[in-house]
Structure formats: structure tokens, C-alpha cells
Design a protein around this motif. Structure first.
Motif, short mmCIF file in Angstrom:
data_model
loop_
_atom_site.label_atom_id
_atom_site.label_comp_id
_atom_site.label_asym_id
_atom_site.label_seq_id
_atom_site.Cartn_x
_atom_site.Cartn_y
_atom_site.Cartn_z
N ALA A 282 -15.91 -16.38 26.05
CA ALA A 282 -14.55 -15.80 26.09
C ALA A 282 -13.74 -16.23 24.87
CB ALA A 282 -13.83 -16.24 27.36
N ILE A 283 -13.88 -17.50 24.47
CA ILE A 283 -13.16 -17.99 23.28
C ILE A 283 -13.58 -17.18 22.06
CG2 ILE A 283 -13.00 -19.93 21.63
CD1 ILE A 283 -12.98 -21.81 24.08
N CYS A 284 -14.90 -16.96 21.90
CA CYS A 284 -15.41 -16.19 20.76
C CYS A 284 -14.91 -14.75 20.78
CB CYS A 284 -16.94 -16.19 20.76
SG CYS A 284 -17.68 -17.77 20.34
N MET A 285 -15.06 -14.06 21.92
CA MET A 285 -14.69 -12.65 22.02
C MET A 285 -13.19 -12.42 21.89
SD MET A 285 -17.15 -10.51 22.12
CE MET A 285 -16.18 -9.08 22.54
N VAL A 286 -12.41 -13.19 22.65
CA VAL A 286 -10.94 -13.04 22.63
C VAL A 286 -10.39 -13.35 21.23
CG1 VAL A 286 -8.74 -13.89 23.54
CG2 VAL A 286 -10.64 -13.44 25.10
N HIS B 14 -10.50 -13.48 4.25
CA HIS B 14 -10.39 -13.95 5.64
C HIS B 14 -11.27 -13.12 6.57
CE1 HIS B 14 -6.29 -16.15 5.08
NE2 HIS B 14 -7.07 -16.25 4.03
N ILE B 15 -11.24 -11.80 6.39
CA ILE B 15 -12.00 -10.89 7.26
C ILE B 15 -13.51 -11.14 7.11
CG2 ILE B 15 -12.61 -8.47 7.69
CD1 ILE B 15 -9.62 -7.84 6.90
N ILE B 16 -13.97 -11.37 5.87
CA ILE B 16 -15.39 -11.66 5.62
C ILE B 16 -15.81 -12.93 6.36
CG2 ILE B 16 -17.08 -12.37 3.85
CD1 ILE B 16 -15.46 -10.52 1.88
N VAL B 17 -14.97 -13.98 6.26
CA VAL B 17 -15.25 -15.26 6.93
C VAL B 17 -15.31 -15.07 8.45
CG1 VAL B 17 -14.29 -17.55 7.46
CG2 VAL B 17 -14.33 -16.74 5.11
N VAL B 18 -14.36 -14.31 8.98
CA VAL B 18 -14.29 -14.04 10.43
C VAL B 18 -15.57 -13.33 10.90
CG1 VAL B 18 -13.13 -12.63 12.19
CG2 VAL B 18 -11.78 -14.05 10.65
N LEU B 19 -16.01 -12.32 10.16
CA LEU B 19 -17.19 -11.54 10.55
C LEU B 19 -18.47 -12.38 10.51
CD1 LEU B 19 -16.46 -8.14 8.74
CD2 LEU B 19 -16.39 -8.56 11.20
N ILE B 20 -18.65 -13.17 9.44
CA ILE B 20 -19.89 -13.95 9.33
C ILE B 20 -19.92 -15.14 10.28
CG2 ILE B 20 -20.39 -13.23 6.95
CD1 ILE B 20 -19.35 -15.92 5.98
N PHE C 60 -18.06 -15.21 13.46
CA PHE C 60 -17.99 -14.75 14.85
C PHE C 60 -19.20 -13.93 15.28
CE2 PHE C 60 -13.60 -16.00 14.45
CZ PHE C 60 -13.29 -16.44 15.73
N GLY C 61 -19.83 -13.21 14.35
CA GLY C 61 -21.02 -12.42 14.69
C GLY C 61 -22.08 -13.26 15.40
N PRO C 62 -22.58 -14.34 14.76
CA PRO C 62 -23.58 -15.19 15.42
C PRO C 62 -23.07 -15.86 16.70
CG PRO C 62 -23.51 -15.62 13.06
CD PRO C 62 -22.34 -14.76 13.38
N CYS C 63 -21.80 -16.31 16.70
CA CYS C 63 -21.23 -16.98 17.88
C CYS C 63 -21.22 -16.05 19.10
CB CYS C 63 -19.81 -17.45 17.60
SG CYS C 63 -19.76 -18.94 16.60
N ILE C 64 -20.78 -14.82 18.88
CA ILE C 64 -20.73 -13.83 19.97
C ILE C 64 -22.14 -13.52 20.46
CG2 ILE C 64 -20.18 -11.42 20.52
CD1 ILE C 64 -17.74 -11.76 18.57
N PHE C 65 -23.08 -13.42 19.52
CA PHE C 65 -24.48 -13.12 19.87
C PHE C 65 -25.07 -14.19 20.79
CE2 PHE C 65 -29.06 -13.54 18.98
CZ PHE C 65 -29.48 -12.27 19.29
N ALA D 194 -28.30 -19.63 15.04
CA ALA D 194 -27.55 -20.89 15.09
C ALA D 194 -27.52 -21.58 13.73
CB ALA D 194 -28.17 -21.82 16.14
N VAL D 195 -28.61 -21.49 12.98
CA VAL D 195 -28.65 -22.05 11.62
C VAL D 195 -27.60 -21.37 10.76
CG1 VAL D 195 -30.01 -22.21 9.48
CG2 VAL D 195 -31.06 -22.78 11.64
N PHE D 196 -27.48 -20.05 10.94
CA PHE D 196 -26.54 -19.28 10.13
C PHE D 196 -25.10 -19.71 10.35
CE2 PHE D 196 -23.97 -15.55 8.98
CZ PHE D 196 -24.44 -15.35 7.69
N TYR D 197 -24.69 -19.86 11.65
CA TYR D 197 -23.28 -20.19 11.88
C TYR D 197 -23.00 -21.69 11.76
CZ TYR D 197 -23.45 -21.95 16.75
OH TYR D 197 -23.67 -22.70 17.87
N ALA D 198 -23.99 -22.55 12.04
CA ALA D 198 -23.75 -24.00 11.99
C ALA D 198 -23.98 -24.60 10.62
CB ALA D 198 -24.64 -24.71 13.02
N ILE D 199 -24.83 -23.97 9.80
CA ILE D 199 -25.14 -24.52 8.47
C ILE D 199 -24.82 -23.52 7.36
CG2 ILE D 199 -27.01 -25.41 7.01
CD1 ILE D 199 -28.33 -26.41 9.67
N GLY D 200 -25.11 -22.23 7.60
CA GLY D 200 -24.87 -21.21 6.56
C GLY D 200 -23.40 -20.90 6.33
N THR D 201 -22.66 -20.65 7.43
CA THR D 201 -21.23 -20.31 7.31
C THR D 201 -20.40 -21.40 6.63
OG1 THR D 201 -21.46 -19.01 9.33
CG2 THR D 201 -19.23 -19.42 8.57
N PRO D 202 -20.58 -22.69 6.99
CA PRO D 202 -19.81 -23.73 6.30
C PRO D 202 -20.06 -23.79 4.79
CG PRO D 202 -20.73 -24.60 8.33
CD PRO D 202 -21.33 -23.24 8.13
#
Length: 309
Positions: A203-207, A241-247, A249-254, A270-278
């Protein structure tokens, strides 16, 4: 309590069982992690030392960079070490700490992204009242609320994890401790707990994602009456900002909006959002932001010039 104490450590499967691929993973994640820490620390130091980067947007950006560095640190160092080990063990306590910190800094990142969107909304849609709306005091309170929100979210996650009875087996089909793979090992029915996780993390991710998309839609719509120069500057900032949000939230929602189901690809996501996004965040904010690039040039060429003199 006895059931919980039956498992004192977990065995992590890791990203792969192939020794040759594990060596490649070691070098890739090591390079990614070093670059992430250096990139985010560079942004934090530049913003704190620069006299031109004093707006609320950069105040929030320091916290985003801090969250990025910490989020990456919750999983990357262990993945680097484990890729060289045959037996990838993690104690029960370490597992719970990793679970707590991962969700804490992940949630912190989400809330800071929302604050950055709110700042852009105030700057573009309410320019005459911007300094009042986003005063230093208000910014500090908003960040404190983000810390509090992250803590509450993580406490909820850890409460669910600590309530799980583990009687064995103890093999976690992941490279770090997260609730979904841990619930598969629990010797109890986890259907309701799975729904709680989706209600919490999902819910946190989607909302948050929908809230951010709506806010940026409002911002972009309000740009129609601005000058070409004003439109370009606002679009440049918002697009980052929009690019950061998309890259992010995409994996988190998935991962977090699917109850009771896990896929083999989850680990890579998980590698993408926990290591790639930062790692991507500092690149996006520096490459697409003239003010940050100019501040970096001034800050880091000054010591060179002074030493030459």
C-alpha cells in the motif's frame, strides 16, 4: 518461543549457485557499491559546502542521497562477501536487523521523494507563497516526520517477522532477509500475515506512487502558462524526479504488491531497487542538473587551484 529458538541462523541461497557467475557478481556489486557510496557522499558534501545550493529541493536531496547510501549498505556488503563464500549464513539477530534497516531506509527514500514532489509543487504552482510554505522550519519538520514514518513502517515489519515461528528448514531463497522469503520458512499459516505485508509495504508503494504521479501531472499542467525559459527549467527538474520515481517504484510495486507468490526474477528485481537505484540517483541528479554540476566544479576545482598557487 521454543519454536522460534529452533532456528538461530539462516542460510542464504544468494543470487546464483554457479561459482563462476558468483565471481562476476562479486566484482560488479563491489564496483556498484563503491560508486554508490562515493556518488551519494559527493552530492551530500557538495550541497553542504556550496552557498548556491540552499533551496529546500537540495535540502531534501541530501536526505535522499543519505537514504540511498544506507539502503545500499544494508544489502550490498553482505552480497559482496557472500559471493566469495560457499556457506552463506546469517544469524537470526543479523537477519532481523537487516530486515529493519532495509525497510527503514527504503521507506525513508519513498517519503523523501514525496517531499521533493511537494517542494516542486509549491515552487511551480504557488511561487508567491513558496518561501512561507517551504520555510527552513517546515522543511525540518517534514524530514522529522519522514524519519518517524519510516520507523513506524519498519517496526510493523519487524513485529511481523519476530512473531514468525521457525522450526526449520532455514534456507532463505534470497540474497538478503526480507519478509516474503522468511514467511515461506515459518511453520505456521502465513496467509493473514502475507495480506498484512501487502497492506503495509504494498500500500505504501502504490499509494505513494499514485500520489507522486498525480502531483507531477498537476505540476506539468500548471506549466502551460509559463514562459519558455520557465517551462524548460521546471521540466528539467521535474523530469529528473519522475525518472527516479519510476525506476525506484517499479521494482517495489512488483515485489511488495503480490501476496503469497514469489518469482525467481524477484532477486534480480531486488538488486535493481536496493543496489542499482541508489547508484542511478546521484547520476540522474548531477547529469541533469546544471546547478549541482556548477557547484561541484567550483567546490572541487578550488582546492586544486589553491594547491597550484
Amino acid at each position: 518461543i521454543e519454536m522460534k529458538n529452533n532456528v538461530t541462523e539462516f542460510l542464504l541461497v544468494g543470487l546464483t549457485k554457479d561459482p563462476a557467475i558468483e565471481k562476476i557478481v562479486f566484482f560488479i556489486i563491489l564496483i556498484f557499491y563503491i560508486a554508490t557510496i562515493l556518488g551519494n557522499m559527493l552530492i551530500i558534501v557538495t550541497i553542504n559546502k556550496s552557498s548556491t545550493l540552499r533551496s529546500p529541493m537540495y535540502f531534501f536531496l541530501t536526505y535522499l542521497s543519505f537514504s540511498d547510501a544506507c539502503l545500499s549498505s544494508t544489502t550490498a556488503p553482505r552480497l559482496i562477501v557472500d559471493s566469495l563464500r560457499k556457506r552463506k549464513t546469517i544469524s537470526y539477530d543479523e537477519c532481523m536487523i537487516q530486515l529493519f534497516t532495509g525497510h527503514f531506509f527504503g521507506c525513508m527514500e519513498i517519503l523523501v521523494l514525496i517531499l521533493m514532489a511537494y517542494d516542486r509543487y509549491a515552487a511551480i504552482c504557488k511561487p508567491l507563497h513558496y518561501l512561507t510554505i517551504m520555510s527552513k522550519k517546515v522543511c525540518r519538520i517534514l524530514v522529522e516526520l519522514a524519519w518517524l514514518g519510516s520507523f513506524v513502517h519498519s517496526i510493523a515489519q519487524i513485529f511481523i517477522a519476530l512473531s514468525l515461528p521457525f522450526c526449520g528448514p532455514n534456507v532463505v531463497n534470497h540474497y538478503f532477509c526480507d519478509l516474503q522469503p522468511l514467511m515461506k520458512l515459518a511453520c505456521t499459516d502465513t496467509y493473514v500475515l502475507n495480506l498484512l505485508v501487502v497492506f503495509n509495504s504494498g500500500a505504501i508503494c502504490m499509494v505513494s506512487f499514485l500520489l507522486l504521479m498525480i502531483s507531477y501531472t498537476v505540476i506539468l499542467y500548471s506549466l502551460r502558462n509559463q514562459s519558455r525559459e520557465g517551462k524548460y527549467k521546471a521540466l528539467s527538474t521535474c523530469s529528473s524526479h519522475i525518472i527516479v520515481v519510476l525506476i525506484f517504484f517499479g521494482p517495489c510495486i512488483f515485489i511488495y504488491t503480490r501476496p503469497l507468490t514469489t518469482f525467481p526474477v524477484d532477486k534480480l528485481v531486488a538488486v535493481f531497487y536496493a543496489i542499482g537505484t541508489p547508484l542511478l540517483n546521484p547520476l540522474i541528479y548531477t547529469l541533469r542538473n546544471k546547478e549541482v554540476k556548477n557547484a561541484m566544479k567550483k567546490l572541487w576545482t578550488r582546492p586544486v587551484i589553491s594547491t597550484v598557487k
